[in-house]
Design a protein around this motif. Structure first.
Motif: not given
Lengths: 112, 114
Positions: B36, B87, B103-106
């Motif tokens: 995204y 992301y 769950y999003f990464g940084t």
């Protein structure tokens, strides 16, 4: 219609107030989500609803109370919040069996 | 949580290809890889997703390593409108009736230089 609509766009509230954030989608998605996003950080998953039932709660404090009154609507009730709860609150929806997330533009919350 | 690791920032010249890497060494067999992007003051926008095979759509291409422990988002010709935070996310279906965990990464902040 591929939109997720969130209201209000901005909300300022005191620590003793009770307010609600609203989210609406008309794509027939049966999974809906709340995320919290602090400045310059990634969104953090708070809640997942499937078939209007709460299926995932990521250990969110009880001052946040989600509600899914029907398959198109998702609310987040706010009570006795702290200043550190100030953030962008994002609503999203998806099909149950995978597929993409559709996000709203978010509600920016400021707690004084 | 399913974890992803991305570089904090990258730069690209306009009209050149951009390769955005993501590591996800803890991926499980049924996790989908999603990408995204998020523009300032907007919600994240879907770019592309895949499971095992490489994927192409009108926005980008997704190259997935054979062991699935890493992937690369490819923007073929960067434009100024592609400047955003990208992301990489692992999407896990817990059960057919419980929705999915995204769950999003940084994220990687992409700067496009004119």
């Amino acid at each position: 219609d591929t939109e997720v609509t969130q209201t209000p766009k901005h909300l300022v509230m005191g620590m003793t107030n009770k307010k609600s954030l609203k989210c609406e989608q008309h794509m027939g998605h049966r999974a809906m989500y709340w995320y919290k996003q602090k400045a310059k950080k990634p969104p953090e998953l708070m809640f997942v609803y499937s078939y209007e039932k709460l299926s995932i709660n990521e250990s969110v404090p009880s001052r946040f109370s989600p509600e899914c009154p029907n398959s198109s609507l998702l609310n987040l009730h706010l009570h006795a919040l702290q200043p550190e709860d100030s953030a962008l609150y994002l609503c999203a929806s998806s099909q149950l069996m995978g597929g993409e997330l559709f996000f709203g533009e978010g509600s920016r919350l400021t707690v004084l | 949580d399913a974890k992803t690791t991305q570089p904090n920032s990258m730069e690209s010249n306009e009209e050149e290809p951009v390769h955005l890497p993501c590591n996800h060494s803890t991926i499980s067999g049924t996790d989908y890889i999603h990408w995204y992007r998020q523009l300032p003051s907007q919600g994240p926008e879907y770019v592309i997703h895949g499971l095992t095979s490489n994927v192409n759509n009108r926005m980008a291409s997704l190259a997935i390593a054979e062991d699935r422990k890493s992937s690369t988002l490819i923007l073929h010709r960067a434009t100024l409108r592609d400047a955003a935070v990208y992301y990489c996310i692992l999407m896990r279906m817990i059960h057919t009736n419980t929705g999915n965990q995204f769950y999003f990464g940084t994220g990687t902040s992409l700067t496009v230089i004119p």
